[in-house]
Each structure stands twice: as C-alpha cells, then as structure tokens.
Design a protein around this motif. Structure first.
Motif, short mmCIF file in Angstrom:
data_model
loop_
_atom_site.label_atom_id
_atom_site.label_comp_id
_atom_site.label_asym_id
_atom_site.label_seq_id
_atom_site.Cartn_x
_atom_site.Cartn_y
_atom_site.Cartn_z
N ILE A 191 -1.91 1.01 -5.60
CA ILE A 191 -1.45 1.86 -4.49
C ILE A 191 -2.52 2.90 -4.16
N ALA A 192 -3.12 3.49 -5.18
CA ALA A 192 -4.18 4.48 -4.96
C ALA A 192 -5.37 3.85 -4.24
N LEU A 193 -5.71 2.63 -4.60
CA LEU A 193 -6.82 1.95 -3.94
C LEU A 193 -6.49 1.66 -2.48
N ALA A 194 -5.24 1.31 -2.19
CA ALA A 194 -4.83 1.09 -0.81
C ALA A 194 -4.96 2.37 0.00
N ILE A 195 -4.58 3.49 -0.58
CA ILE A 195 -4.71 4.78 0.10
C ILE A 195 -6.17 5.10 0.34
N SER A 196 -7.02 4.77 -0.64
CA SER A 196 -8.45 5.04 -0.48
C SER A 196 -9.05 4.19 0.64
N LEU A 197 -8.56 2.96 0.79
CA LEU A 197 -9.04 2.09 1.85
C LEU A 197 -8.56 2.54 3.22
N TYR A 198 -7.31 2.99 3.27
CA TYR A 198 -6.65 3.31 4.54
C TYR A 198 -5.89 4.61 4.34
N PRO A 199 -6.50 5.76 4.66
CA PRO A 199 -5.89 7.05 4.35
C PRO A 199 -4.50 7.26 4.94
N GLN A 200 -4.14 6.52 6.00
CA GLN A 200 -2.81 6.64 6.58
C GLN A 200 -1.80 5.68 5.96
N PHE A 201 -2.20 5.02 4.89
CA PHE A 201 -1.35 3.99 4.28
C PHE A 201 0.04 4.52 3.96
N ALA A 202 0.12 5.64 3.26
CA ALA A 202 1.42 6.17 2.82
C ALA A 202 2.31 6.47 4.02
N GLU A 203 1.77 7.14 5.04
CA GLU A 203 2.56 7.51 6.21
C GLU A 203 3.07 6.28 6.97
N MET A 204 2.36 5.17 6.87
CA MET A 204 2.71 3.98 7.64
C MET A 204 3.75 3.11 6.93
N THR A 205 4.14 3.47 5.72
CA THR A 205 5.16 2.72 4.99
C THR A 205 6.54 3.28 5.29
N ASN A 206 7.54 2.68 4.67
CA ASN A 206 8.91 3.18 4.72
C ASN A 206 9.22 4.02 3.48
N GLY A 207 8.20 4.29 2.67
CA GLY A 207 8.39 5.08 1.46
C GLY A 207 7.98 4.32 0.22
N ILE A 208 7.83 5.05 -0.88
CA ILE A 208 7.46 4.44 -2.16
C ILE A 208 8.57 4.69 -3.17
N PHE A 209 8.82 3.68 -4.00
CA PHE A 209 9.92 3.70 -4.96
C PHE A 209 9.33 3.36 -6.32
N ILE A 210 9.21 4.37 -7.16
CA ILE A 210 8.42 4.30 -8.39
C ILE A 210 9.32 4.26 -9.61
N MET A 211 9.00 3.38 -10.56
CA MET A 211 9.59 3.51 -11.88
C MET A 211 8.55 4.22 -12.74
N GLY A 212 8.86 5.45 -13.13
CA GLY A 212 7.90 6.20 -13.92
C GLY A 212 8.27 7.66 -14.00
N THR A 213 7.52 8.39 -14.75
CA THR A 213 7.67 9.82 -15.04
C THR A 213 8.82 10.07 -16.02
N SER A 214 8.77 11.21 -16.62
CA SER A 214 9.79 11.64 -17.58
C SER A 214 9.88 13.15 -17.48
N ILE A 215 11.09 13.66 -17.34
CA ILE A 215 11.25 15.10 -17.14
C ILE A 215 11.78 15.76 -18.42
N LEU A 216 13.01 15.49 -18.78
CA LEU A 216 13.56 16.01 -20.04
C LEU A 216 14.65 15.06 -20.52
N PRO A 217 14.24 13.87 -20.96
CA PRO A 217 15.24 12.85 -21.33
C PRO A 217 16.03 13.24 -22.57
#
Length: 386
Positions: A191-217
């Motif tokens: 995903i980062a490489l896609a953004i680097s190729l096309y800086p408007q990549f994120a804005e042109m999607t319908n959003g990103i849905f990530i499995m990841g991060t941990s807050i206070l499990p």
C-alpha cells in the motif's frame, strides 16, 4: 416512379414485428438487470501476507469470496507471516480449489521498506526477543525468501499476474475512482508503494480496512500482555505503516488486537462447517484448527461486509514509532488535544464485537456456495500431492 404502398403487406410486416419486439424485451430487461447487479457489488482488493494452508490469512479471503455482493478485484501478496513467493503459491492454490482462478494474484513486496532480517536479529540482542517474527523467524523448516517448498494442499498450476502489486493497486483505483476498498491484512508495504507511485492513491479509494495495531488489549497472552502497543502487521514494516497512516483516506478502519481477541473458531462452528460437502467447507475442515487463536483477519473482512458486527469504536489519531531504539514499530495514539501538529489522521479503531453475530455470519458464509465458482478442485487432488 414510386409505387403505392401495399396496405396488406404493411399490416403483415407489423404483425410479425410485434412478436419479435416482445421477444427481445425480456432479454433486454435481463441484460439491464445483470448490469445493475454487477454495478451493485462492492469492489475490494485483498492485500495480504497469504500464509497457508488454512489459518487466518486464507480464511479471510474466503470470507470475501463467499459473499455474493462482493467483487474481489485481485489478491496482492506481501511478505509478512511468510515469504512472498510461497504465499503467492498458497493464494493461487486456494483459488484453484474453490474455483475462482478468474481472480488475479499479484506479487508484491518481498521485503519491508527499511527493516531487514539481519538488523532485526541484531536489534533483539539489544532490546529483547520478539515473540513472533513471521518470515524472519528462524525455525528448522525455515527457508530463503525466494524458495517455494511443496505445499501441503498441492502446488498450484496457475501463475501470478505479470504485474507488481503497487502498479495493480494504482491501476484498479484509477479504473474505479472512489469505488474500491483496500483490505490490508498484512504488513502495509504494498500500500505504501502504491501511494509512492500515485500520491492521490488513498483519496481515490473508498477507504482502507486494516487488520493491525494494538491499543490496550485485555489478555494474559505474553505477546501483548508484556508489550501492548506491539502488533506484528504494523511492526514488521514501520515505515510503510507511517506512510499509510499519514495518507488522506476517506476512512481508515482498523481491526485491532483488542477486538480480535474476542473471537475464535469454536469447535461448534468448526463442526457446522466441516459437515458441509463444498470445496470451501472441506478446505476449512482439512486445514483449520478450532481453538488455535483469534480470527484476526476473518473479523476484519467480515466487519467490512457488515459494519454492524462492531459494537464499540474508538476514534483516535494514530501513528507509529520510527525511532530505531526499543520502541521501534510500536503504535502511537493521540487525542485531539495532544496530537502532533503534523499531518496525523483520525482512525476508527474497533474495540468490541458482537461475537454471536460474527460467528453466525462466518458459519453462514463458509457453508454457502461460492459465487462465480467454476471447475473447483476436490481436496483429494491436493491429497495426492502429499
């Protein structure tokens, strides 16, 4: 000299034309309905560290494949739980087994943007061992990044697309502006490489849905009890995570460790699925293991299909620690009052799930027919490859 029209002939032509026209109308209506139905499907690209067979990576792909209202445009593969090339083979084989070889599998990043295996092993000597290293793990059965050992489920006969994941992601989003959701179930390098190729990549999607991060499990699992802000998918490539979290997505939805820990493939769920004689159900019966741990990625996919599964969302600003010391790769969260002045983004962090509703949806999907399947392989074919 123009002849006068024959009224009898004109009447006969009209009488024949009307039935023909009426015969065409149902065909036109069916064609229009099919077009509307195809347009009504929600489009998604499945970006994943596709370890297999079975397991959370593969079963999350099945969640999306089994929903008739979802159009999986492609599977883009990144190194994470395993090395990319072996993961590509697992993804290809799964699509063969369930009869969806029309979906392209696209090879992505073989390595993180900055982190290396050797540097990580040296880092552990200074700051302590990491519970899970994914592809960087050194086990008796470990192999090199470009080696593909014989697969338990049988090796695929199909090949990956002749394109890299970043260019595929950009091409699909440009072809369907503001319509394509990005599912990210592994490290975020592609995903980062896609953004680097096309800086408007994120804005042109319908959003990103990530499995990841941990807050206070809430858990006594050593991996998170001792280090609650450490989570493999974002830790494995911190620089990629930083790029993705700073991009201007329409929405950043995150399935955290906190909510994932509430889920599990129970014996009851497994038994309901295993008794069904479809390729998908039998794949799970053969390669899934009840009680082995949370349904991490399955929940991320299911909550994209049905957001009402999630009962508690924490809105927070989020980034990742890029200092190369002990906290490298750990999650940083901020309230509006203390967030940095730089371009951090608000995320929707999932914190709780309606477990019963999720379990029911998962079993329903895994026991249903596979939409669009053609010539699925039976598992006995895979058995012969052992």
């Amino acid at each position: 000299m123009k002849q006068d029209a024959d009224p009898d002939l004109e009447m006969r032509v009209k009488s024949k034309a009307k039935p023909a026209l009426f015969a065409i109308i149902p065909i036109l209506l069916c064609t229009l309905a099919a077009g509307v139905q195809a347009q009504g499907k929600r489009m998604i690209i499945f970006d994943q560290d596709a370890s297999g067979p079975g397991g959370t990576d593969m079963m999350s792909l099945l969640v999306l494949l089994q929903d008739p209202d979802v159009d999986v445009l492609g599977v883009t593969v990144v190194t994470g739980d395993g090395w990319r090339d072996e993961e590509v083979a697992h993804a290809l084989r799964l699509l063969e087994l369930v009869g969806r070889t029309d979906i392209p599998v696209v090879s992505g990043a073989a390595f993180p943007l900055v982190r290396t295996q050797q540097w990580t092993l040296e880092w552990e000597k200074l700051y302590g061992s990491v519970t899970y290293l994914g592809a960087f793990s050194q086990r008796p059965n470990s192999h090199g990044p470009f080696d593909v050992p014989p697969l338990r489920e049988g090796n695929p006969t199909t090949k990956a697309a002749d394109e890299d994941a970043a260019h595929f992601l950009v091409r699909m989003v440009k072809a369907h502006p503001h319509e394509v959701s990005i599912y990210a179930g592994g490290p975020l390098t592609n995903i980062a490489l896609a953004i680097s190729l096309y800086p408007q990549f994120a804005e042109m999607t319908n959003g990103i849905f990530i499995m990841g991060t941990s807050i206070l499990p809430r858990t006594d699992t050593p991996e998170f009890a001792n280090d609650p802000r450490h989570e493999f998918n974002v830790w494995f490539d911190p620089e990629a995570t930083h790029i993705v979290l700073r991009a201007h997505w329409p929405i950043i939805q995150i399935t955290t460790v906190d909510v994932s820990l509430e889920t599990q493939l129970t014996q009851e769920m497994y038994d309901q699925i295993a008794k069904v004689q479809t390729p998908v159900a039998q794949y799970i019966a053969k390669y899934a293991h009840p009680g082995r741990g949370p349904l991490w990625d399955e929940l991320a996919a299911a909550s994209w299909i049905d957001p009402s599964l999630i009962t508690n969302i924490k809105k927070t600003y989020m980034d990742i620690n890029l200092d190369r010391g002990a906290g490298y790769g750990q999650i940083l969260i901020y309230s509006d009052k203390v967030k940095p002045d730089l371009d951090v983004q608000m995320v929707n962090a999932q914190m709780d799930v309606d477990v019963k509703k999720f379990d029911d949806l998962f079993v329903k999907l895994m026991t249903g027919p596979t939409p669009g399947a053609h010539n699925p392989l039976m598992l006995k074919v895979a058995d012969s490859a052992k």
